[in-house]
Design a protein around this motif. Structure first.
Motif, PDB file in Angstrom:
ATOM      1  N   THR A 258      32.915  -3.662  10.707  1.00 41.24           N
ATOM      2  CA  THR A 258      33.977  -4.090   9.800  1.00 41.24           C
ATOM      3  C   THR A 258      33.391  -4.588   8.479  1.00 41.24           C
ATOM      4  N   ALA A 259      32.301  -5.357   8.572  1.00 42.27           N
ATOM      5  CA  ALA A 259      31.656  -5.877   7.366  1.00 42.27           C
ATOM      6  C   ALA A 259      31.119  -4.736   6.503  1.00 42.27           C
ATOM      7  N   ILE A 260      30.529  -3.723   7.146  1.00 42.97           N
ATOM      8  CA  ILE A 260      30.013  -2.568   6.405  1.00 42.97           C
ATOM      9  C   ILE A 260      31.146  -1.822   5.718  1.00 42.97           C
ATOM     10  N   ASP A 261      32.230  -1.567   6.444  1.00 43.86           N
ATOM     11  CA  ASP A 261      33.368  -0.850   5.858  1.00 43.86           C
ATOM     12  C   ASP A 261      33.935  -1.616   4.661  1.00 43.86           C
ATOM     13  N   ASP A 262      33.996  -2.926   4.775  1.00 40.72           N
ATOM     14  CA  ASP A 262      34.488  -3.739   3.659  1.00 40.72           C
ATOM     15  C   ASP A 262      33.571  -3.621   2.448  1.00 40.72           C
ATOM     16  N   GLN A 263      32.263  -3.634   2.681  1.00 41.53           N
ATOM     17  CA  GLN A 263      31.306  -3.525   1.575  1.00 41.53           C
ATOM     18  C   GLN A 263      31.391  -2.166   0.895  1.00 41.53           C
ATOM     19  N   VAL A 264      31.544  -1.112   1.700  1.00 39.22           N
ATOM     20  CA  VAL A 264      31.656   0.232   1.117  1.00 39.22           C
ATOM     21  C   VAL A 264      32.895   0.320   0.225  1.00 39.22           C
ATOM     22  N   ARG A 265      34.011  -0.177   0.718  1.00 38.92           N
ATOM     23  CA  ARG A 265      35.251  -0.131  -0.083  1.00 38.92           C
ATOM     24  C   ARG A 265      35.112  -0.928  -1.372  1.00 38.92           C
ATOM     25  N   ALA A 266      34.388  -2.042  -1.309  1.00 37.92           N
ATOM     26  CA  ALA A 266      34.275  -2.914  -2.482  1.00 37.92           C
ATOM     27  C   ALA A 266      33.261  -2.424  -3.501  1.00 37.92           C
ATOM     28  N   SER A 267      32.331  -1.564  -3.076  1.00 39.58           N
ATOM     29  CA  SER A 267      31.208  -1.234  -3.953  1.00 39.58           C
ATOM     30  C   SER A 267      31.299   0.119  -4.633  1.00 39.58           C
ATOM     31  N   GLY A 268      32.284   0.933  -4.271  1.00 35.69           N
ATOM     32  CA  GLY A 268      32.339   2.225  -4.942  1.00 35.69           C
ATOM     33  C   GLY A 268      33.360   3.160  -4.333  1.00 35.69           C
ATOM     34  N   ALA A 269      33.067   4.457  -4.424  1.00 31.87           N
ATOM     35  CA  ALA A 269      33.981   5.494  -3.960  1.00 31.87           C
ATOM     36  C   ALA A 269      34.085   5.502  -2.438  1.00 31.87           C
ATOM     37  N   THR A 270      35.181   6.035  -1.942  1.00 32.13           N
ATOM     38  CA  THR A 270      35.371   6.173  -0.504  1.00 32.13           C
ATOM     39  C   THR A 270      34.702   7.462  -0.023  1.00 32.13           C
ATOM     40  N   LEU A 271      34.524   7.564   1.289  1.00 33.91           N
ATOM     41  CA  LEU A 271      33.959   8.785   1.859  1.00 33.91           C
ATOM     42  C   LEU A 271      34.835   9.989   1.535  1.00 33.91           C
ATOM     43  N   ALA A 272      36.149   9.811   1.575  1.00 32.94           N
ATOM     44  CA  ALA A 272      37.054  10.917   1.264  1.00 32.94           C
ATOM     45  C   ALA A 272      36.842  11.402  -0.169  1.00 32.94           C
ATOM     46  N   GLU A 273      36.689  10.470  -1.108  1.00 36.69           N
ATOM     47  CA  GLU A 273      36.484  10.842  -2.512  1.00 36.69           C
ATOM     48  C   GLU A 273      35.140  11.529  -2.707  1.00 36.69           C
ATOM     49  N   VAL A 274      34.101  10.985  -2.079  1.00 44.29           N
ATOM     50  CA  VAL A 274      32.771  11.576  -2.201  1.00 44.29           C
ATOM     51  C   VAL A 274      32.738  12.954  -1.556  1.00 44.29           C
ATOM     52  N   GLY A 275      33.331  13.055  -0.371  1.00 43.00           N
ATOM     53  CA  GLY A 275      33.348  14.343   0.310  1.00 43.00           C
ATOM     54  C   GLY A 275      34.062  15.417  -0.487  1.00 43.00           C
ATOM     55  N   ALA A 276      35.174  15.061  -1.102  1.00 45.76           N
ATOM     56  CA  ALA A 276      35.921  16.031  -1.909  1.00 45.76           C
ATOM     57  C   ALA A 276      35.103  16.481  -3.102  1.00 45.76           C
TER      58      ALA A 276
END
Length: 267
Positions: free
Chosen positions: A91-109
């Motif tokens: 949960t902490a990792i997911d929160d950090q990813v959301r706060a620090s930049g693009a989402t996986l969906a955006e990067v993947g696209a």
């Protein structure tokens, strides 16, 4: 620690054991010496298997020394405690990813808009954390990795290549952060003393931060870090490459653990 046939490095005839099967077929091996040395090391000191593999990919390995109190998968995105993913860490990792930049969906696209079947054989997303490509190395367009990495760094991610795989990783998903957390927990429970040193090993660019935070580290004379001529303070480079380097790394770990083991008080 484990090697496919293609990564033996000229030591095809050495005695070895298969430690990973995939779809019923043998995939990865360790020398019999490395099997014994890893099992002995796990009895001597806390050993934390740490890998970019997903949870599922890690769990199909029969790694000597198990069961593992802690293991780190998904490049640090997951910490397994007695084989079970720690939900608080994730949960902490997911929160950090959301706060620090693009989402996986955006990067993947964005990544999929830059690739085609002429040089990419697979696009995969790993544990809903990061993505990677499997490529035909000789067909990768000149400059692709540098250009893609530049886009990623502007969005809180980075890109690196290890063999036929090009990884795209959020900055928050890092082995060094997970290793630091496991070390903190081991100290908190008294399983490690506050001054117990940290020793690490790795061969890819994604391992570099983990090697840099260690009190001493080792890398083999093969892989991405060898190609980059990577160095760091207190870093040892093996004399051998391929599957024999696995034995040399374990010998180095044994020597380091024995050298720093607490001296018992005289009776």
């Amino acid at each position: 620690m484990i090697f496919s046939h293609n990564a033996f490095g000229g030591a095809e005839t050495i005695a070895k054991e298969c430690v990973e099967y995939y779809q019923g077929e043998p995939l990865s091996y360790m020398t019999t010496t490395a099997v014994d040395r890893l099992r002995a090391l796990a009895a001597l000191a806390p050993v934390i298997p740490t890998t970019t593999r997903t949870i599922e990919q890690f769990q199909r390995i029969t790694l000597p020394g198990a069961p593992w109190r802690y293991a780190i998968t998904s490049n640090g995105g997951n910490i397994l405690v007695d084989g079970v993913p720690d939900p608080a860490w994730r949960t902490a990792i997911d929160d950090q990813v959301r706060a620090s930049g693009a989402t996986l969906a955006e990067v993947g696209a964005e990544l999929r808009s830059r690739i085609d079947d002429s040089w990419v054989t697979k696009y995969r997303e790993a544990d809903d954390l990061f993505c990677y490509l499997v490529v035909r190395i000789d067909a990768v367009p000149t400059g692709f990795l540098a250009e893609w990495d530049a886009w990623c760094r502007a969005h809180g991610w980075s890109a690196s290549q290890q063999g036929r795989k090009i990884y795209t990783m959020p900055d928050a998903v890092c082995k060094s952060l997970a290793v630091t957390e496991v070390r903190r927990r081991l100290r908190a429970t008294g399983e490690l003393s506050e001054d117990a040193p940290l020793f690490t090993a790795g061969d890819g660019a994604l391992d570099a931060p983990m090697l840099e935070i260690a009190d001493a580290a080792i890398r083999p004379r093969h892989g991405e870090l060898e190609e980059l001529d990577f160095t760091a303070p207190a870093l040892t480079v093996t004399e051998t490459a391929g599957i024999l380097a696995g034995v040399e790394i374990l010998d180095w770990f044994h020597a380091a653990a024995e050298r720093t083991a607490p001296v018992a008080d005289p009776a």
